[in-house]
Design a protein around this motif. Structure first.
Motif, PDB file in Angstrom:
ATOM      1  N   ARG A  17      73.638  44.951   3.256  1.00 29.73           N
ATOM      2  CA  ARG A  17      73.920  43.644   3.757  1.00 29.73           C
ATOM      3  C   ARG A  17      74.685  42.995   2.553  1.00 29.73           C
ATOM      4  NH1 ARG A  17      70.156  45.857   5.912  1.00 29.73           N
ATOM      5  NH2 ARG A  17      69.366  46.302   3.617  1.00 29.73           N
ATOM      6  N   PHE A  18      75.959  42.367   3.127  1.00 29.07           N
ATOM      7  CA  PHE A  18      76.568  41.333   2.247  1.00 29.07           C
ATOM      8  C   PHE A  18      76.816  40.106   2.783  1.00 29.07           C
ATOM      9  CE2 PHE A  18      78.524  45.600   1.014  1.00 29.07           C
ATOM     10  CZ  PHE A  18      78.417  45.638  -0.247  1.00 29.07           C
ATOM     11  N   ALA A  19      76.511  38.960   2.036  1.00 31.00           N
ATOM     12  CA  ALA A  19      76.260  37.543   2.282  1.00 31.00           C
ATOM     13  C   ALA A  19      77.253  36.591   1.802  1.00 31.00           C
ATOM     14  CB  ALA A  19      74.940  37.286   2.259  1.00 31.00           C
ATOM     15  N   ALA A  20      77.832  35.581   2.535  1.00 32.08           N
ATOM     16  CA  ALA A  20      78.430  34.463   1.737  1.00 32.08           C
ATOM     17  C   ALA A  20      77.075  33.756   1.255  1.00 32.08           C
ATOM     18  CB  ALA A  20      79.056  33.725   2.800  1.00 32.08           C
ATOM     19  N   ALA A  21      77.657  32.894   0.281  1.00 34.00           N
ATOM     20  CA  ALA A  21      76.724  32.141  -0.307  1.00 34.00           C
ATOM     21  C   ALA A  21      76.094  31.037   0.636  1.00 34.00           C
ATOM     22  CB  ALA A  21      77.406  31.305  -1.575  1.00 34.00           C
ATOM     23  N   ASP A  22      76.722  30.597   1.375  1.00 31.22           N
ATOM     24  CA  ASP A  22      76.258  29.483   2.601  1.00 31.22           C
ATOM     25  C   ASP A  22      75.316  30.286   3.581  1.00 31.22           C
ATOM     26  OD1 ASP A  22      78.042  30.980   4.270  1.00 31.22           O
ATOM     27  OD2 ASP A  22      79.048  29.358   4.850  1.00 31.22           O
ATOM     28  N   ALA A  23      75.105  31.526   3.544  1.00 33.17           N
ATOM     29  CA  ALA A  23      74.205  32.097   4.486  1.00 33.17           C
ATOM     30  C   ALA A  23      72.774  31.485   4.573  1.00 33.17           C
ATOM     31  CB  ALA A  23      74.322  33.636   4.379  1.00 33.17           C
ATOM     32  N   ARG A  24      72.220  31.541   5.683  1.00 32.89           N
ATOM     33  CA  ARG A  24      70.750  31.158   5.515  1.00 32.89           C
ATOM     34  C   ARG A  24      69.847  32.147   6.394  1.00 32.89           C
ATOM     35  NH1 ARG A  24      69.218  25.498   7.625  1.00 32.89           N
ATOM     36  NH2 ARG A  24      70.470  26.277   9.571  1.00 32.89           N
ATOM     37  N   PHE A  25      68.644  32.725   6.110  1.00 32.07           N
ATOM     38  CA  PHE A  25      68.060  33.788   6.733  1.00 32.07           C
ATOM     39  C   PHE A  25      66.699  33.434   7.123  1.00 32.07           C
ATOM     40  CE2 PHE A  25      71.297  35.255   3.888  1.00 32.07           C
ATOM     41  CZ  PHE A  25      71.487  36.544   4.466  1.00 32.07           C
ATOM     42  N   GLY A  26      66.048  33.628   8.239  1.00 28.15           N
ATOM     43  CA  GLY A  26      64.892  33.377   8.698  1.00 28.15           C
ATOM     44  C   GLY A  26      64.656  34.333   9.855  1.00 28.15           C
ATOM     45  N   LEU A  54      63.337  29.255   6.467  1.00 26.48           N
ATOM     46  CA  LEU A  54      64.605  29.711   6.339  1.00 26.48           C
ATOM     47  C   LEU A  54      64.703  29.749   4.746  1.00 26.48           C
ATOM     48  CD1 LEU A  54      66.812  27.683   8.805  1.00 26.48           C
ATOM     49  CD2 LEU A  54      65.388  29.878   9.339  1.00 26.48           C
ATOM     50  N   VAL A  55      65.435  30.564   4.344  1.00 24.88           N
ATOM     51  CA  VAL A  55      65.652  30.828   2.885  1.00 24.88           C
ATOM     52  C   VAL A  55      67.279  30.919   2.794  1.00 24.88           C
ATOM     53  CG1 VAL A  55      63.482  31.936   2.107  1.00 24.88           C
ATOM     54  CG2 VAL A  55      65.491  33.437   2.785  1.00 24.88           C
ATOM     55  N   GLY A  56      67.753  30.337   1.505  1.00 23.48           N
ATOM     56  CA  GLY A  56      69.379  30.639   1.104  1.00 23.48           C
ATOM     57  C   GLY A  56      69.617  31.923   0.767  1.00 23.48           C
TER      58      GLY A  56
END
Length: 257
Positions: free
Chosen positions: A122-131, A167-169
């Motif tokens: 998994r690669f994520a942009a800095a603005d991604a939010r996960f939950g 949600l987490v950043g």
């Protein structure tokens, strides 16, 4: 192929894109049901070495399309049938021998996060939010996805995510082990595709066999068996092994078939 997807091949890399940006790429039942067919197509295509999963527009996916729940999950039987489609999609992604990579921007929540966790990297942009939010809906997360999550982030972080539905950043997600790497939004495509191309350049005999062994370990296998020893034995008899050793001795990059 289902409406709501875009599926493209770019040389050795296939890309599956959730394509409902007006709905933050919410995943409809029909889309869940189509994922195993996409995976089977990727696995069967000898020219494709890696699958990249992403979302169109600003978000990866906000999760399952809740708008369908009244019609499709209004009864216990309906919920079971819906869950079968989700589980089949997650199982298909999680059992791929060819590597899968989630390229994540914006919201990656609920079923969207479920898909991302089922991928290998998994690669994520800095603005991604996960939950992961079943606790907000009175739903108990399925066993397969729970096992994948616990294997990825450990039981403490899995409990944090599942029991709170918070949600987490992206940075916090990386600390948890939920994502492999966080980059600026404008670098996400470049970083992800460079990694995919690196994997494509490696021995596919080694890549696919090791991916299968990792999957067996995650499924609970604790010791080697005849099938694993066969994979390892076949590898050292392969053209890839001969090329890899020759390239090392000749101090040049390998050229795997």
């Amino acid at each position: 192929m289902s409406d709501g997807f875009e599926f493209r091949r770019h040389g050795e890399i296939a890309r599956l894109t959730f394509a409902r940006p007006e709905k933050m790429n919410a995943i409809r039942h029909e889309m869940w049901s189509a994922i195993p067919d996409v995976v089977a197509e990727v696995e069967a295509d000898a020219a494709v070495k890696v699958l990249v999963v992403t979302g169109a527009g600003e978000h990866f996916s906000a999760g399952a399309d809740i708008g369908e729940f009244r019609a499709l999950r209004s009864t216990a039987e309906g919920a079971v049938n819906y869950d079968r489609a989700v589980t089949a999609a997650v199982e298909a992604l999680g059992s791929m021998r060819k590597p899968s990579i989630a390229m994540i921007q914006g919201n990656c929540i609920g079923g969207g996060c479920q898909v991302a966790v089922a991928c290998d990297v998994r690669f994520a942009a800095a603005d991604a939010r996960f939950g992961i939010t079943p606790a907000k809906l009175g739903i108990v997360y399925d066993f397969l996805s729970t096992r994948q999550l616990v294997a990825l982030v450990g039981p403490a972080h899995a409990r944090y995510l599942l029991l709170s539905a918070r949600l987490v950043g992206a940075d916090r997600a990386a600390e948890m082990g939920l994502v492999n790497e966080v980059v600026d939004r404008e670098l996400l495509e470049k970083t992800t595709m460079e990694f995919a191309e690196t994997v494509c350049s490696r021995s596919q005999t080694a890549v696919r066999s090791m991916n299968e062994i990792i999957g067996r370990i995650l499924a609970g296998q604790r010791e080697s068996d005849a099938e694993i020893e066969r994979l390892r034995s076949d590898a050292v008899r392969s053209a890839d092994y001969a090329e890899g050793v020759a390239a090392f001795l000749e101090r040049r990059p390998p050229r795997f078939a």
